[in-house]
Design a protein around this motif. Structure first.
Motif, PDB file in Angstrom:
ATOM      1  N   ASP A 155       1.531  -2.002   6.383  1.00 20.59           N
ATOM      2  CA  ASP A 155       1.593  -0.652   5.801  1.00 20.59           C
ATOM      3  C   ASP A 155       0.613  -0.436   4.653  1.00 20.59           C
ATOM      4  O   ASP A 155       0.166   0.680   4.411  1.00 20.59           O
ATOM      5  CB  ASP A 155       3.014  -0.364   5.286  1.00 20.59           C
ATOM      6  CG  ASP A 155       3.991  -0.154   6.441  1.00 20.59           C
ATOM      7  OD1 ASP A 155       3.502   0.117   7.563  1.00 20.59           O
ATOM      8  OD2 ASP A 155       5.204  -0.278   6.231  1.00 20.59           O
ATOM      9  N   LEU A 156       0.292  -1.501   3.946  1.00 20.46           N
ATOM     10  CA  LEU A 156      -0.526  -1.369   2.733  1.00 20.46           C
ATOM     11  C   LEU A 156      -1.919  -0.837   3.055  1.00 20.46           C
ATOM     12  O   LEU A 156      -2.557  -1.282   4.004  1.00 20.46           O
ATOM     13  CB  LEU A 156      -0.644  -2.752   2.065  1.00 20.46           C
ATOM     14  CG  LEU A 156      -1.279  -2.787   0.667  1.00 20.46           C
ATOM     15  CD1 LEU A 156      -0.422  -2.042  -0.342  1.00 20.46           C
ATOM     16  CD2 LEU A 156      -1.474  -4.235   0.222  1.00 20.46           C
ATOM     17  N   ASN A 157      -2.392   0.146   2.286  1.00 15.77           N
ATOM     18  CA  ASN A 157      -3.764   0.610   2.477  1.00 15.77           C
ATOM     19  C   ASN A 157      -4.468   0.778   1.136  1.00 15.77           C
ATOM     20  O   ASN A 157      -3.848   0.659   0.065  1.00 15.77           O
ATOM     21  CB  ASN A 157      -3.802   1.902   3.310  1.00 15.77           C
ATOM     22  CG  ASN A 157      -3.105   3.055   2.614  1.00 15.77           C
ATOM     23  OD1 ASN A 157      -3.143   3.183   1.390  1.00 15.77           O
ATOM     24  ND2 ASN A 157      -2.450   3.904   3.404  1.00 15.77           N
ATOM     25  N   THR A 158      -5.767   1.049   1.195  1.00 18.65           N
ATOM     26  CA  THR A 158      -6.584   1.127  -0.024  1.00 18.65           C
ATOM     27  C   THR A 158      -6.054   2.171  -0.998  1.00 18.65           C
ATOM     28  O   THR A 158      -6.020   1.957  -2.208  1.00 18.65           O
ATOM     29  CB  THR A 158      -8.046   1.472   0.352  1.00 18.65           C
ATOM     30  OG1 THR A 158      -8.527   0.455   1.235  1.00 18.65           O
ATOM     31  CG2 THR A 158      -8.937   1.508  -0.868  1.00 18.65           C
ATOM     32  N   LYS A 159      -5.621   3.314  -0.447  1.00 20.93           N
ATOM     33  CA  LYS A 159      -5.146   4.389  -1.323  1.00 20.93           C
ATOM     34  C   LYS A 159      -3.912   3.955  -2.129  1.00 20.93           C
ATOM     35  O   LYS A 159      -3.782   4.277  -3.313  1.00 20.93           O
ATOM     36  CB  LYS A 159      -4.843   5.642  -0.490  1.00 20.93           C
ATOM     37  CG  LYS A 159      -4.622   6.853  -1.366  1.00 20.93           C
ATOM     38  CD  LYS A 159      -4.518   8.142  -0.611  1.00 20.93           C
ATOM     39  CE  LYS A 159      -4.211   9.290  -1.588  1.00 20.93           C
ATOM     40  NZ  LYS A 159      -3.010   9.064  -2.406  1.00 20.93           N
ATOM     41  N   MET A 160      -3.008   3.222  -1.464  1.00 19.74           N
ATOM     42  CA  MET A 160      -1.816   2.734  -2.178  1.00 19.74           C
ATOM     43  C   MET A 160      -2.214   1.803  -3.328  1.00 19.74           C
ATOM     44  O   MET A 160      -1.659   1.881  -4.421  1.00 19.74           O
ATOM     45  CB  MET A 160      -0.905   1.958  -1.225  1.00 19.74           C
ATOM     46  CG  MET A 160      -0.205   2.827  -0.202  1.00 19.74           C
ATOM     47  SD  MET A 160       0.574   1.746   1.055  1.00 19.74           S
ATOM     48  CE  MET A 160       1.224   2.986   2.176  1.00 19.74           C
ATOM     49  N   SER A 176       5.116  -5.730  -9.699  1.00 14.67           N
ATOM     50  CA  SER A 176       4.104  -4.886  -9.066  1.00 14.67           C
ATOM     51  C   SER A 176       4.747  -3.989  -8.040  1.00 14.67           C
ATOM     52  O   SER A 176       5.574  -4.433  -7.236  1.00 14.67           O
ATOM     53  CB  SER A 176       3.045  -5.751  -8.381  1.00 14.67           C
ATOM     54  OG  SER A 176       2.201  -4.929  -7.587  1.00 14.67           O
ATOM     55  N   GLU A 177       4.363  -2.720  -8.067  1.00 12.86           N
ATOM     56  CA  GLU A 177       4.910  -1.798  -7.064  1.00 12.86           C
ATOM     57  C   GLU A 177       4.399  -2.134  -5.665  1.00 12.86           C
ATOM     58  O   GLU A 177       4.959  -1.691  -4.663  1.00 12.86           O
ATOM     59  CB  GLU A 177       4.589  -0.347  -7.428  1.00 12.86           C
ATOM     60  CG  GLU A 177       3.113  -0.020  -7.551  1.00 12.86           C
ATOM     61  CD  GLU A 177       2.883   1.445  -7.985  1.00 12.86           C
ATOM     62  OE1 GLU A 177       2.749   2.282  -7.086  1.00 12.86           O
ATOM     63  OE2 GLU A 177       2.855   1.701  -9.209  1.00 12.86           O
ATOM     64  N   LEU A 178       3.356  -2.960  -5.601  1.00 14.83           N
ATOM     65  CA  LEU A 178       2.807  -3.313  -4.286  1.00 14.83           C
ATOM     66  C   LEU A 178       3.721  -4.267  -3.533  1.00 14.83           C
ATOM     67  O   LEU A 178       3.544  -4.481  -2.330  1.00 14.83           O
ATOM     68  CB  LEU A 178       1.403  -3.909  -4.454  1.00 14.83           C
ATOM     69  CG  LEU A 178       0.389  -2.970  -5.103  1.00 14.83           C
ATOM     70  CD1 LEU A 178      -0.950  -3.672  -5.291  1.00 14.83           C
ATOM     71  CD2 LEU A 178       0.211  -1.698  -4.277  1.00 14.83           C
ATOM     72  N   LYS A 179       4.711  -4.841  -4.225  1.00 13.83           N
ATOM     73  CA  LYS A 179       5.679  -5.706  -3.549  1.00 13.83           C
ATOM     74  C   LYS A 179       6.527  -4.945  -2.533  1.00 13.83           C
ATOM     75  O   LYS A 179       7.164  -5.547  -1.678  1.00 13.83           O
ATOM     76  CB  LYS A 179       6.594  -6.376  -4.595  1.00 13.83           C
ATOM     77  CG  LYS A 179       5.889  -7.443  -5.420  1.00 13.83           C
ATOM     78  CD  LYS A 179       6.831  -8.108  -6.421  1.00 13.83           C
ATOM     79  CE  LYS A 179       6.117  -9.233  -7.165  1.00 13.83           C
ATOM     80  NZ  LYS A 179       6.936  -9.766  -8.274  1.00 13.83           N
ATOM     81  N   LYS A 227      -6.588  -5.949   0.699  1.00 13.99           N
ATOM     82  CA  LYS A 227      -5.178  -6.261   1.010  1.00 13.99           C
ATOM     83  C   LYS A 227      -4.931  -7.763   0.906  1.00 13.99           C
ATOM     84  O   LYS A 227      -3.908  -8.205   0.363  1.00 13.99           O
ATOM     85  CB  LYS A 227      -4.830  -5.813   2.442  1.00 13.99           C
ATOM     86  CG  LYS A 227      -4.787  -4.326   2.639  1.00 13.99           C
ATOM     87  CD  LYS A 227      -3.801  -3.889   3.691  1.00 13.99           C
ATOM     88  CE  LYS A 227      -4.178  -4.304   5.094  1.00 13.99           C
ATOM     89  NZ  LYS A 227      -3.276  -3.624   6.079  1.00 13.99           N
ATOM     90  N   ARG A 228      -5.864  -8.556   1.427  1.00 12.60           N
ATOM     91  CA  ARG A 228      -5.696 -10.016   1.356  1.00 12.60           C
ATOM     92  C   ARG A 228      -5.658 -10.465  -0.103  1.00 12.60           C
ATOM     93  O   ARG A 228      -4.886 -11.367  -0.462  1.00 12.60           O
ATOM     94  CB  ARG A 228      -6.833 -10.717   2.125  1.00 12.60           C
ATOM     95  CG  ARG A 228      -6.742 -10.473   3.628  1.00 12.60           C
ATOM     96  CD  ARG A 228      -7.976 -10.953   4.378  1.00 12.60           C
ATOM     97  NE  ARG A 228      -7.899 -12.374   4.713  1.00 12.60           N
ATOM     98  CZ  ARG A 228      -8.597 -12.957   5.702  1.00 12.60           C
ATOM     99  NH1 ARG A 228      -9.411 -12.232   6.450  1.00 12.60           N
ATOM    100  NH2 ARG A 228      -8.486 -14.244   5.945  1.00 12.60           N
ATOM    101  N   THR A 229      -6.490  -9.832  -0.942  1.00 14.84           N
ATOM    102  CA  THR A 229      -6.500 -10.191  -2.364  1.00 14.84           C
ATOM    103  C   THR A 229      -5.175  -9.820  -3.027  1.00 14.84           C
ATOM    104  O   THR A 229      -4.630 -10.596  -3.824  1.00 14.84           O
ATOM    105  CB  THR A 229      -7.689  -9.506  -3.076  1.00 14.84           C
ATOM    106  OG1 THR A 229      -8.893  -9.989  -2.472  1.00 14.84           O
ATOM    107  CG2 THR A 229      -7.709  -9.815  -4.558  1.00 14.84           C
ATOM    108  N   VAL A 230      -4.643  -8.644  -2.687  1.00  8.46           N
ATOM    109  CA  VAL A 230      -3.323  -8.252  -3.226  1.00  8.46           C
ATOM    110  C   VAL A 230      -2.276  -9.294  -2.837  1.00  8.46           C
ATOM    111  O   VAL A 230      -1.503  -9.776  -3.680  1.00  8.46           O
ATOM    112  CB  VAL A 230      -2.910  -6.856  -2.705  1.00  8.46           C
ATOM    113  CG1 VAL A 230      -1.430  -6.596  -2.981  1.00  8.46           C
ATOM    114  CG2 VAL A 230      -3.773  -5.768  -3.339  1.00  8.46           C
ATOM    115  N   TYR A 231      -2.260  -9.676  -1.580  1.00  5.84           N
ATOM    116  CA  TYR A 231      -1.261 -10.641  -1.118  1.00  5.84           C
ATOM    117  C   TYR A 231      -1.453 -12.011  -1.758  1.00  5.84           C
ATOM    118  O   TYR A 231      -0.490 -12.697  -2.072  1.00  5.84           O
ATOM    119  CB  TYR A 231      -1.263 -10.711   0.417  1.00  5.84           C
ATOM    120  CG  TYR A 231      -0.246  -9.757   0.995  1.00  5.84           C
ATOM    121  CD1 TYR A 231      -0.312  -8.393   0.718  1.00  5.84           C
ATOM    122  CD2 TYR A 231       0.825 -10.213   1.776  1.00  5.84           C
ATOM    123  CE1 TYR A 231       0.637  -7.515   1.196  1.00  5.84           C
ATOM    124  CE2 TYR A 231       1.783  -9.334   2.265  1.00  5.84           C
ATOM    125  CZ  TYR A 231       1.685  -7.985   1.979  1.00  5.84           C
ATOM    126  OH  TYR A 231       2.650  -7.119   2.445  1.00  5.84           O
TER     127      TYR A 231
END
Lengths: 325, 325
Positions: B215-220, B206-209, B192-196
């Protein structure tokens, strides 16, 4: 009948050996050159020298076994594999060659593992179940003991801390082909590289400017540091910083009671131990802080490799595992 | 009389347990909340639930022992020490409390060590003498086996790879107080920290925005990567790069036959395994290259911690070491 173990330390230049009694005392020692490119010829020379040493003792001797420390040694197979600094190419079945010659058990491991065994049998690690031995010579070697046993690893190549990364994918080029390996920073050679780096990057006065890279050795750097030479002092400080940080990582793997540091660079004493311990503690996880000793070897450094090699056999005897071939 | 082992997995939220037979099969399992701040009260609740499970089986049961996996567990002392995510402060003598309650042997270790034991007894490490287990959950846990034995270390705290340094003295702040710890990069939280970090540094779509950090988890992230999301793919690539490099270092310590990766992040499959293996091989010393397997766990992931905890007792029984208290 005097029961002795042959301890052999095979180096790139010379092969040192000693006849070691069961208390770890070296009764007699000698050496031959490691130069015969024919391995059978080398074994004949070595056997001759060992028998000469045996015959020069006053009493009749029985060999309990032969322990060998050598670079690129594979304990599980009893072989030396592609050792770049030895005159023999490929895989050398050293254990079986010596077994054929002497008709006793032969055990073979790398020099740092042998040093760890020696430290456990006769040095400061006596009675310890979990510790690490670090040898600082031309390169950096390491031997791990856990649960009272040497860790040889799946393929007999455990304890290669010389080639773990201080800088991942970057840093100094190592003779193994990788970059950033720990021994390019922490070893006699690593110290020299650090001195040259400091001389390249700064313009401080330093007596080390007098020496060529080929001539410079650890003792010169240590003498300069003890004379207050700022480059020499900084070189030891940096070496200890790198070593301390990576030893803290090693603790996160096997959680030892102590780490023994031996070999030429360790003779610099406080110059290397003080910065190593400072940066070690700084990088340790809190559950380990203040609990793990960093110590010099308690073995007589002249004979450490020979005693260590002999310890491979002595340990088997103590555990009732020794079987004549 | 059916002979069973109680396997207990103490987590911050819930305590899961199962009654495990000597073939590693979980006959019945259940859980209680890990919330009672009074340790004696918690033990009473747990004992009640375990006896209820026992009574619900059709045949009479004898307990052979109790194995427990818990954070900050000390195998040698049978205690849990200052576990930040559990409701009890200080040092909790969990083994002796459970021994008093059930009158059988109790063994306690951290969850990653328990997972390693489970893998050795019933999973892919069956028959292996030297391997490493890595658990990727909220943090990163590790268990080392060498010479066929779990390495507990001098103080029972071996295998803390979550807190070895990916970046020495710098990098991401860890909840342990240090900076640059491996688990701040490689874990569900690390991902998650890497995504951010990627979203902060770049401006790719990115859909992760859409997701908050909470809320963010590994599966997402895995779903997004499988949909071709460039940030999600890059986050896995970076995580594997860090993990691969540090596992190559771990090999330099104990030279394992295989490394098993388990836990939530491992479920992402190729997304994490492929970059990990690529960067692992790239950072390995030549004597290790192409020889060491990186594998998923072969245990049923639902029950891995319970089976692993029970394995602590089963191993003692196999070695003839088990003694009723």
């Amino acid at each position: 009948m005097l029961e002795l173990i042959v301890g052999i330390d095979i180096g790139g230049t010379s092969t040192k050996f000693g006849l070691v009694d069961t208390t770890g005392k070296v009764r007699i020692h000698s050496s031959i050159a490691t130069e015969n490119p024919n391995i059978e010829g080398y074994i004949t020379e070595l056997a001759h020298a060992v028998r000469q040493a045996k015959d020069s003792l006053d009493e009749p001797v029985e060999f309990l076994g032969i322990g060998v420390g050598a670079p690129n040694a594979n304990y599980k197979k009893g072989t030396i594999e592609d050792a770049p600094n030895l005159p023999w190419q490929g895989t050398i079945p050293l254990a079986s060659l010596l077994e054929d010659e002497f008709n006793v058990s032969v055990k073979l491991t790398n020099d740092a593992n042998a040093a760890a065994m020696g430290e456990m049998m006769f040095g400061g690690a006596k009675g310890m179940q979990d510790f690490i031995a670090i040898t600082l010579g031309t390169g950096l070697g390491s031997g791990f003991v856990a649960n009272g046993q040497l860790i040889q690893g799946h393929d007999g190549h455990a304890g290669e801390l010389g080639h773990i990364a201080y800088k991942i994918g970057g840093g100094r080029l190592c003779k193994c082909g990788k970059k950033g390996c720990l021994e390019t920073y922490v070893s006699a050679t690593g110290l020299k590289r650090t001195v040259y780096k400091l001389l390249a990057d700064h313009h401080m006065d330093s007596e080390l400017k007098r020496y060529s890279f080929d001539d410079l050795n650890t003792k010169m750097v240590a003498d300069a540091a003890n004379n207050g030479d700022i480059v020499a002092k900084e070189a030891f400080e940096y070496t200890g910083k790198v070593l301390g940080a990576k030893l803290a990582d090693a603790v996160g793997h096997t959680s030892p009671e102590a780490i023994f540091i031996m070999g030429g660079l360790a003779k610099a004493g406080d110059l290397i131990f003080k910065p190593t311990i400072k940066h070690f503690e700084k990088n340790l996880l809190n559950v380990y802080q203040g609990k793990i000793k960093i110590l010099p070897s308690e073995l007589d450094s002249t004979h450490t490799p020979i005693i260590g090699a002999a310890s491979l056999i002595l340990e088997d005897i103590e555990n009732g595992k020794s079987v004549p071939v």
